[in-house]
Design a protein around this motif. Structure first.
Motif, PDB file in Angstrom:
ATOM      1  N   SER A  77       0.832  -1.203   0.000  1.00  0.00           N
ATOM      2  CA  SER A  77       0.000   0.000   0.000  1.00  0.00           C
ATOM      3  C   SER A  77       0.867   1.253   0.000  1.00  0.00           C
ATOM      4  CB  SER A  77      -0.948  -0.005   1.191  1.00  0.00           C
ATOM      5  OG  SER A  77      -0.228   0.052   2.401  1.00  0.00           O
ATOM      6  N   LEU A  78       2.005   1.207   0.674  1.00  0.00           N
ATOM      7  CA  LEU A  78       2.917   2.349   0.657  1.00  0.00           C
ATOM      8  C   LEU A  78       3.505   2.573  -0.735  1.00  0.00           C
ATOM      9  CD1 LEU A  78       4.849   1.919   4.030  1.00  0.00           C
ATOM     10  CD2 LEU A  78       3.226   3.713   3.420  1.00  0.00           C
ATOM     11  N   LEU A  79       3.860   1.490  -1.419  1.00  0.00           N
ATOM     12  CA  LEU A  79       4.388   1.624  -2.773  1.00  0.00           C
ATOM     13  C   LEU A  79       3.331   2.142  -3.738  1.00  0.00           C
ATOM     14  CD1 LEU A  79       6.676  -1.536  -3.073  1.00  0.00           C
ATOM     15  CD2 LEU A  79       7.378   0.861  -2.966  1.00  0.00           C
ATOM     16  N   LEU A  80       2.090   1.667  -3.581  1.00  0.00           N
ATOM     17  CA  LEU A  80       1.009   2.171  -4.433  1.00  0.00           C
ATOM     18  C   LEU A  80       0.745   3.651  -4.182  1.00  0.00           C
ATOM     19  CD1 LEU A  80      -1.528  -0.803  -4.378  1.00  0.00           C
ATOM     20  CD2 LEU A  80      -0.166   0.021  -6.314  1.00  0.00           C
ATOM     21  N   GLU A  81       0.787   4.061  -2.950  1.00  0.00           N
ATOM     22  CA  GLU A  81       0.591   5.472  -2.622  1.00  0.00           C
ATOM     23  C   GLU A  81       1.740   6.321  -3.184  1.00  0.00           C
ATOM     24  OE1 GLU A  81      -0.039   8.352   1.265  1.00  0.00           O
ATOM     25  OE2 GLU A  81      -0.090   6.173   1.504  1.00  0.00           O
ATOM     26  N   ALA A  82       2.958   5.812  -3.092  1.00  0.00           N
ATOM     27  CA  ALA A  82       4.110   6.527  -3.627  1.00  0.00           C
ATOM     28  C   ALA A  82       4.019   6.648  -5.145  1.00  0.00           C
ATOM     29  CB  ALA A  82       5.401   5.821  -3.224  1.00  0.00           C
ATOM     30  N   ALA A  83       3.613   5.572  -5.804  1.00  0.00           N
ATOM     31  CA  ALA A  83       3.469   5.606  -7.259  1.00  0.00           C
ATOM     32  C   ALA A  83       2.364   6.571  -7.672  1.00  0.00           C
ATOM     33  CB  ALA A  83       3.185   4.200  -7.789  1.00  0.00           C
ATOM     34  N   ASN A  84       1.287   6.583  -6.927  1.00  0.00           N
ATOM     35  CA  ASN A  84       0.179   7.493  -7.221  1.00  0.00           C
ATOM     36  C   ASN A  84       0.630   8.947  -7.048  1.00  0.00           C
ATOM     37  OD1 ASN A  84      -2.324   8.533  -7.746  1.00  0.00           O
ATOM     38  ND2 ASN A  84      -3.127   8.113  -5.698  1.00  0.00           N
ATOM     39  N   LEU A  85       1.372   9.210  -5.989  1.00  0.00           N
ATOM     40  CA  LEU A  85       1.863  10.559  -5.740  1.00  0.00           C
ATOM     41  C   LEU A  85       2.862  10.987  -6.810  1.00  0.00           C
ATOM     42  CD1 LEU A  85       1.687  12.870  -3.694  1.00  0.00           C
ATOM     43  CD2 LEU A  85       3.590  11.831  -2.485  1.00  0.00           C
ATOM     44  N   MET A  86       3.743  10.070  -7.207  1.00  0.00           N
ATOM     45  CA  MET A  86       4.715  10.367  -8.249  1.00  0.00           C
ATOM     46  C   MET A  86       4.019  10.637  -9.580  1.00  0.00           C
ATOM     47  SD  MET A  86       7.769   7.994  -9.814  1.00  0.00           S
ATOM     48  CE  MET A  86       6.599   6.854 -10.513  1.00  0.00           C
ATOM     49  N   LEU A  87       3.046   9.827  -9.925  1.00  0.00           N
ATOM     50  CA  LEU A  87       2.319  10.004 -11.181  1.00  0.00           C
ATOM     51  C   LEU A  87       1.550  11.318 -11.175  1.00  0.00           C
ATOM     52  CD1 LEU A  87       1.675   8.639 -13.863  1.00  0.00           C
ATOM     53  CD2 LEU A  87      -0.316   7.618 -12.764  1.00  0.00           C
ATOM     54  N   THR A  88       0.940  11.657 -10.060  1.00  0.00           N
ATOM     55  CA  THR A  88       0.209  12.920  -9.949  1.00  0.00           C
ATOM     56  C   THR A  88       1.159  14.109 -10.125  1.00  0.00           C
ATOM     57  OG1 THR A  88      -1.359  11.890  -8.429  1.00  0.00           O
ATOM     58  CG2 THR A  88      -1.288  14.283  -8.451  1.00  0.00           C
ATOM     59  N   GLY A  89       2.320  14.042  -9.523  1.00  0.00           N
ATOM     60  CA  GLY A  89       3.296  15.116  -9.657  1.00  0.00           C
ATOM     61  C   GLY A  89       3.816  15.253 -11.070  1.00  0.00           C
ATOM     62  N   MET A  90       4.107  14.130 -11.707  1.00  0.00           N
ATOM     63  CA  MET A  90       4.624  14.170 -13.071  1.00  0.00           C
ATOM     64  C   MET A  90       3.575  14.705 -14.040  1.00  0.00           C
ATOM     65  SD  MET A  90       6.883  10.691 -13.173  1.00  0.00           S
ATOM     66  CE  MET A  90       7.535  10.961 -14.801  1.00  0.00           C
ATOM     67  N   VAL A  91       2.332  14.311 -13.867  1.00  0.00           N
ATOM     68  CA  VAL A  91       1.267  14.834 -14.728  1.00  0.00           C
ATOM     69  C   VAL A  91       1.084  16.327 -14.486  1.00  0.00           C
ATOM     70  CG1 VAL A  91      -1.232  14.750 -15.138  1.00  0.00           C
ATOM     71  CG2 VAL A  91       0.082  12.635 -15.014  1.00  0.00           C
ATOM     72  N   GLY A  92       1.160  16.746 -13.239  1.00  0.00           N
ATOM     73  CA  GLY A  92       1.032  18.171 -12.944  1.00  0.00           C
ATOM     74  C   GLY A  92       2.129  18.986 -13.592  1.00  0.00           C
ATOM     75  N   VAL A  93       3.373  18.522 -13.511  1.00  0.00           N
ATOM     76  CA  VAL A  93       4.493  19.228 -14.141  1.00  0.00           C
ATOM     77  C   VAL A  93       4.330  19.227 -15.654  1.00  0.00           C
ATOM     78  CG1 VAL A  93       6.988  19.114 -14.555  1.00  0.00           C
ATOM     79  CG2 VAL A  93       6.090  18.828 -12.255  1.00  0.00           C
ATOM     80  N   PHE A  94       3.923  18.119 -16.241  1.00  0.00           N
ATOM     81  CA  PHE A  94       3.726  18.043 -17.684  1.00  0.00           C
ATOM     82  C   PHE A  94       2.651  19.024 -18.144  1.00  0.00           C
ATOM     83  CE2 PHE A  94       1.591  16.261 -21.409  1.00  0.00           C
ATOM     84  CZ  PHE A  94       2.667  16.184 -22.286  1.00  0.00           C
ATOM     85  N   VAL A  95       1.555  19.085 -17.424  1.00  0.00           N
ATOM     86  CA  VAL A  95       0.478  20.015 -17.789  1.00  0.00           C
ATOM     87  C   VAL A  95       0.949  21.458 -17.650  1.00  0.00           C
ATOM     88  CG1 VAL A  95      -1.806  20.852 -17.076  1.00  0.00           C
ATOM     89  CG2 VAL A  95      -1.385  18.402 -17.297  1.00  0.00           C
ATOM     90  N   PHE A  96       1.642  21.766 -16.568  1.00  0.00           N
ATOM     91  CA  PHE A  96       2.143  23.123 -16.363  1.00  0.00           C
ATOM     92  C   PHE A  96       3.100  23.531 -17.476  1.00  0.00           C
ATOM     93  CE2 PHE A  96       5.515  25.875 -14.717  1.00  0.00           C
ATOM     94  CZ  PHE A  96       4.767  27.008 -14.417  1.00  0.00           C
TER      95      PHE A  96
END
Length: 78
Positions: free
Chosen positions: A5-24
Motif C-alpha cells: 500500500s505504501l508503494l502504491l501510494e508513492a506511485a500514485n503521488l509520483m504520477l500525480t506530480g509528473m502529470v502536474g508538471v507536464f500540464v504546467f
C-alpha cells in the motif's frame, strides 16, 4: 500499512506530480508561443543597412604603459 500500500501510494503521488508538471510545462509552452505570435513577425537583422564598423586596433600603448607602471609600483610596495 504494509509495503504494497505504501508503494502504491508513492506511485500514485509520483504520477500525480509528473502529470502536474507536464500540464504546467505544456501550458507554459503554449503561452510563450501565443505571445510570440501576438508580438508580431520575427525581425530579421539586415546588415546592409548598417554602417561598416571600424576594426579594433587593440589596447592603446598608453594604457599598457599605465598598467605596467601600476603593477611595478604594487610589487615594490610588498
Amino acid at each position: 500499512m504494509d509495503i504494497v500500500s505504501l508503494l502504491l501510494e508513492a506511485a500514485n503521488l509520483m504520477l500525480t506530480g509528473m502529470v502536474g508538471v507536464f500540464v504546467f510545462l505544456s501550458i507554459l509552452i503554449l503561452a510563450v508561443k501565443n505571445l510570440a505570435r501576438f508580438a508580431g513577425p520575427e525581425l530579421t537583422c539586415d546588415t546592409s543597412d548598417r554602417a561598416p564598423s571600424k576594426p579594433s586596433t587593440g589596447v592603446p600603448s598608453d594604457h599598457i604603459a599605465a598598467i605596467s607602471a601600476a603593477i611595478a609600483q604594487h610589487r615594490t610596495k610588498k
